[in-house]
Design a protein around this motif. Sequence first.
Motif, PDB file in Angstrom:
ATOM      1  N   SER A 317     -79.053  87.641 -43.968  1.00  0.00           N
ATOM      2  CA  SER A 317     -78.224  86.501 -44.364  1.00  0.00           C
ATOM      3  C   SER A 317     -77.323  86.125 -43.185  1.00  0.00           C
ATOM      4  CB  SER A 317     -77.382  86.849 -45.601  1.00  0.00           C
ATOM      5  OG  SER A 317     -76.413  85.850 -45.851  1.00  0.00           O
ATOM      6  N   ALA A 318     -76.870  84.875 -43.196  1.00  0.00           N
ATOM      7  CA  ALA A 318     -75.957  84.422 -42.146  1.00  0.00           C
ATOM      8  C   ALA A 318     -74.503  84.743 -42.502  1.00  0.00           C
ATOM      9  CB  ALA A 318     -76.120  82.922 -41.921  1.00  0.00           C
ATOM     10  N   GLY A 319     -74.262  85.245 -43.686  1.00  0.00           N
ATOM     11  CA  GLY A 319     -72.900  85.500 -44.144  1.00  0.00           C
ATOM     12  C   GLY A 319     -72.290  86.755 -43.545  1.00  0.00           C
ATOM     13  N   ARG A 320     -70.968  86.812 -43.613  1.00  0.00           N
ATOM     14  CA  ARG A 320     -70.218  88.011 -43.189  1.00  0.00           C
ATOM     15  C   ARG A 320     -69.129  88.301 -44.206  1.00  0.00           C
ATOM     16  NH1 ARG A 320     -68.296  88.329 -36.985  1.00  0.00           N
ATOM     17  NH2 ARG A 320     -67.339  90.200 -37.884  1.00  0.00           N
ATOM     18  N   GLY A 321     -68.801  89.571 -44.317  1.00  0.00           N
ATOM     19  CA  GLY A 321     -67.716  89.969 -45.190  1.00  0.00           C
ATOM     20  C   GLY A 321     -66.367  89.740 -44.524  1.00  0.00           C
ATOM     21  N   ASP A 322     -65.318  90.248 -45.148  1.00  0.00           N
ATOM     22  CA  ASP A 322     -63.958  90.088 -44.628  1.00  0.00           C
ATOM     23  C   ASP A 322     -63.418  91.429 -44.136  1.00  0.00           C
ATOM     24  OD1 ASP A 322     -64.102  87.424 -45.433  1.00  0.00           O
ATOM     25  OD2 ASP A 322     -63.308  87.895 -47.427  1.00  0.00           O
ATOM     26  N   MET A 323     -62.370  91.331 -43.371  1.00  0.00           N
ATOM     27  CA  MET A 323     -61.673  92.530 -42.884  1.00  0.00           C
ATOM     28  C   MET A 323     -60.274  92.550 -43.486  1.00  0.00           C
ATOM     29  SD  MET A 323     -60.989  93.655 -38.931  1.00  0.00           S
ATOM     30  CE  MET A 323     -60.080  95.147 -38.516  1.00  0.00           C
ATOM     31  N   TYR A 324     -59.872  93.707 -43.989  1.00  0.00           N
ATOM     32  CA  TYR A 324     -58.563  93.855 -44.617  1.00  0.00           C
ATOM     33  C   TYR A 324     -57.733  94.862 -43.816  1.00  0.00           C
ATOM     34  CZ  TYR A 324     -60.448  91.345 -48.629  1.00  0.00           C
ATOM     35  OH  TYR A 324     -61.007  90.389 -49.450  1.00  0.00           O
ATOM     36  N   ILE A 325     -56.565  94.397 -43.383  1.00  0.00           N
ATOM     37  CA  ILE A 325     -55.632  95.247 -42.651  1.00  0.00           C
ATOM     38  C   ILE A 325     -54.560  95.727 -43.624  1.00  0.00           C
ATOM     39  CG2 ILE A 325     -54.004  95.386 -40.744  1.00  0.00           C
ATOM     40  CD1 ILE A 325     -56.893  94.932 -39.897  1.00  0.00           C
ATOM     41  N   GLN A 326     -54.435  97.036 -43.784  1.00  0.00           N
ATOM     42  CA  GLN A 326     -53.410  97.591 -44.671  1.00  0.00           C
ATOM     43  C   GLN A 326     -52.254  98.109 -43.825  1.00  0.00           C
ATOM     44  OE1 GLN A 326     -54.523 101.028 -46.977  1.00  0.00           O
ATOM     45  NE2 GLN A 326     -52.977 100.632 -48.522  1.00  0.00           N
ATOM     46  N   ALA A 327     -51.069  97.562 -44.073  1.00  0.00           N
ATOM     47  CA  ALA A 327     -49.897  97.942 -43.295  1.00  0.00           C
ATOM     48  C   ALA A 327     -49.346  99.285 -43.770  1.00  0.00           C
ATOM     49  CB  ALA A 327     -48.826  96.858 -43.412  1.00  0.00           C
ATOM     50  N   LEU A 328     -49.085 100.169 -42.825  1.00  0.00           N
ATOM     51  CA  LEU A 328     -48.434 101.446 -43.102  1.00  0.00           C
ATOM     52  C   LEU A 328     -47.140 101.483 -42.292  1.00  0.00           C
ATOM     53  CD1 LEU A 328     -51.478 103.930 -42.944  1.00  0.00           C
ATOM     54  CD2 LEU A 328     -50.407 102.931 -44.962  1.00  0.00           C
ATOM     55  N   VAL A 329     -46.034 101.173 -42.953  1.00  0.00           N
ATOM     56  CA  VAL A 329     -44.748 101.123 -42.255  1.00  0.00           C
ATOM     57  C   VAL A 329     -44.353 102.537 -41.854  1.00  0.00           C
ATOM     58  CG1 VAL A 329     -42.331 100.447 -42.390  1.00  0.00           C
ATOM     59  CG2 VAL A 329     -44.080  99.069 -43.522  1.00  0.00           C
ATOM     60  N   GLU A 330     -44.126 102.718 -40.565  1.00  0.00           N
ATOM     61  CA  GLU A 330     -43.876 104.058 -40.010  1.00  0.00           C
ATOM     62  C   GLU A 330     -42.381 104.349 -39.930  1.00  0.00           C
ATOM     63  OE1 GLU A 330     -45.752 106.720 -36.373  1.00  0.00           O
ATOM     64  OE2 GLU A 330     -45.581 104.554 -36.148  1.00  0.00           O
ATOM     65  N   THR A 331     -41.976 105.480 -40.476  1.00  0.00           N
ATOM     66  CA  THR A 331     -40.581 105.920 -40.394  1.00  0.00           C
ATOM     67  C   THR A 331     -40.307 106.485 -39.010  1.00  0.00           C
ATOM     68  OG1 THR A 331     -40.585 106.465 -42.746  1.00  0.00           O
ATOM     69  CG2 THR A 331     -38.836 107.436 -41.383  1.00  0.00           C
ATOM     70  N   PRO A 332     -39.235 106.066 -38.363  1.00  0.00           N
ATOM     71  CA  PRO A 332     -38.941 106.565 -37.013  1.00  0.00           C
ATOM     72  C   PRO A 332     -38.725 108.079 -37.014  1.00  0.00           C
ATOM     73  CG  PRO A 332     -37.623 104.633 -37.509  1.00  0.00           C
ATOM     74  CD  PRO A 332     -38.268 105.042 -38.792  1.00  0.00           C
ATOM     75  N   ALA A 333     -39.195 108.722 -35.955  1.00  0.00           N
ATOM     76  CA  ALA A 333     -39.026 110.170 -35.796  1.00  0.00           C
ATOM     77  C   ALA A 333     -38.494 110.454 -34.390  1.00  0.00           C
ATOM     78  CB  ALA A 333     -40.354 110.881 -36.037  1.00  0.00           C
ATOM     79  N   ASN A 334     -37.891 111.658 -34.216  1.00  0.00           N
ATOM     80  CA  ASN A 334     -37.353 112.090 -32.913  1.00  0.00           C
ATOM     81  C   ASN A 334     -36.353 111.073 -32.342  1.00  0.00           C
ATOM     82  OD1 ASN A 334     -39.136 114.352 -32.986  1.00  0.00           O
ATOM     83  ND2 ASN A 334     -40.778 113.036 -32.203  1.00  0.00           N
ATOM     84  N   LEU A 335     -35.415 110.668 -33.202  1.00  0.00           N
ATOM     85  CA  LEU A 335     -34.416 109.672 -32.790  1.00  0.00           C
ATOM     86  C   LEU A 335     -33.400 110.275 -31.816  1.00  0.00           C
ATOM     87  CD1 LEU A 335     -33.689 108.002 -36.246  1.00  0.00           C
ATOM     88  CD2 LEU A 335     -35.132 107.112 -34.423  1.00  0.00           C
ATOM     89  N   SER A 336     -32.996 109.475 -30.881  1.00  0.00           N
ATOM     90  CA  SER A 336     -31.913 109.890 -29.986  1.00  0.00           C
ATOM     91  C   SER A 336     -30.584 109.738 -30.730  1.00  0.00           C
ATOM     92  CB  SER A 336     -31.928 109.032 -28.720  1.00  0.00           C
ATOM     93  OG  SER A 336     -31.619 107.680 -29.045  1.00  0.00           O
ATOM     94  N   LYS A 337     -29.516 110.282 -30.172  1.00  0.00           N
ATOM     95  CA  LYS A 337     -28.207 110.171 -30.810  1.00  0.00           C
ATOM     96  C   LYS A 337     -27.772 108.718 -30.933  1.00  0.00           C
ATOM     97  CE  LYS A 337     -26.409 114.723 -29.513  1.00  0.00           C
ATOM     98  NZ  LYS A 337     -25.325 115.444 -28.797  1.00  0.00           N
ATOM     99  N   GLN A 338     -28.079 107.946 -29.940  1.00  0.00           N
ATOM    100  CA  GLN A 338     -27.707 106.525 -29.969  1.00  0.00           C
ATOM    101  C   GLN A 338     -28.454 105.800 -31.093  1.00  0.00           C
ATOM    102  OE1 GLN A 338     -28.588 104.387 -26.386  1.00  0.00           O
ATOM    103  NE2 GLN A 338     -27.546 102.505 -27.048  1.00  0.00           N
ATOM    104  N   GLN A 339     -29.750 106.115 -31.241  1.00  0.00           N
ATOM    105  CA  GLN A 339     -30.538 105.472 -32.301  1.00  0.00           C
ATOM    106  C   GLN A 339     -30.050 105.899 -33.683  1.00  0.00           C
ATOM    107  OE1 GLN A 339     -34.328 106.890 -30.903  1.00  0.00           O
ATOM    108  NE2 GLN A 339     -34.921 104.866 -30.081  1.00  0.00           N
ATOM    109  N   GLN A 340     -29.677 107.169 -33.807  1.00  0.00           N
ATOM    110  CA  GLN A 340     -29.147 107.641 -35.088  1.00  0.00           C
ATOM    111  C   GLN A 340     -27.850 106.931 -35.428  1.00  0.00           C
ATOM    112  OE1 GLN A 340     -28.792 111.920 -34.974  1.00  0.00           O
ATOM    113  NE2 GLN A 340     -30.954 112.207 -34.401  1.00  0.00           N
ATOM    114  N   GLU A 341     -27.014 106.742 -34.427  1.00  0.00           N
ATOM    115  CA  GLU A 341     -25.733 106.073 -34.657  1.00  0.00           C
ATOM    116  C   GLU A 341     -25.944 104.622 -35.066  1.00  0.00           C
ATOM    117  OE1 GLU A 341     -21.852 105.454 -35.214  1.00  0.00           O
ATOM    118  OE2 GLU A 341     -22.847 107.379 -34.854  1.00  0.00           O
TER     119      GLU A 341
END
Length: 374
Positions: A317-341
């Motif tokens: 067939s000449a048809g194509r399916g779709d692509m689905y992007i699922q967002a995974l919001v990432e929690t920050p890790a290994n923060l510096s003191k400035q970032q924590q503040e």
Amino acid sequence: MAKDDYYQTLGVDRQAGKDDIKKAYRQLAMKYHPDRNPGDKQAEQKFKDVSEAYEVLKDDEKRAAYNRLGHAAFQQGGQQGGFDFNFTSSFADVFDDLFGEFTGGRRGGGGSGRGTDLRYKFEVSLEEAYSGKQATIRVPTSVACESCNGSGAAAGAGPTACPTCGGAGKIRSTQGFFTVERTCAACRGAGKVIKNPCKECGGNGRVRREKTLSVNIPAGVEDGTRIRLAGEGEAGMRGAPPGDLYVFLEVKAHRIFQRDGANIYCRVPIPMTTAALGGNIEVPAIDGSRARVSIPAGTQSGHQFRLKGKGMKVMRSAGRGDMYIQALVETPANLSKQQQEILRQFENAGGKQTSPESEGFFSKVKELWEDLRE
């Protein structure tokens, strides 16, 4: 002497289905078969009774007549209304796979010597399943002997009629009151024997070889797709037709994409700041291109973005399916003191009010606790 009810003879009720009737007959016929009870007249009569009952109840028209008229429907010498009992056919109906070939042979034309069908498993990547490919496979199989051209006979010699079966390929014998027909063991159903066999193949007409074949894998194939290569199975015995080769495709798991039919899914981690403020990200597509996805401000984890026409090709067939992007919001890790503040300042500035889902959930929890105290 009055006959027993056919349903009672088989031990089934009057509403029994065809499968239940066949199963009951199979068990009773095995039990009372004359070969298992030599010289036992009662067993032989019981075998005839259950065969007669099955001959009627397995046929919708005969069964309907029996339900209306009972045994009277088949009086006048065992035949009425065009009905005729054939115990041999009843027995062959369920036992040809256990006791050989009965009255006309097994299904599939046994004894033809046709080559065996082969099964071959072939793995393809998801990218190959998308675009298709021309693959080369090597299959261990039996091929026609070149020395005798597949005849099985040495040069200058030829096959002759089998003296055991007279060239018929089958042998008939009488067991009890019916005729049994079996494949001739001497010629294996071919009807011919070779007195001077080919030394290369031992008279089989075929030898073991590894065959190299080209397989066209169409774009869009799915896991479990079967491709048939006619005549590429094992060579037949002594010039008989070859079998077929069935190639079963197995699509390997992908390290990024998950497939569901023609659609593709991809889980993409998104920085918390991008999810909160909005932005753009680039994601790979199955066709090798890159797709740009706009992330709106306030995107929550689990949200899906649809990219139309970026999925798998649809086979043939000449048809194509779709692509689905699922967002995974990432929690920050290994923060510096400035970032924590900075995050503490954000929280003190009313950061909780910007998380409506968590705020709503804990409000319900607070109400639940208050209700429990009352």
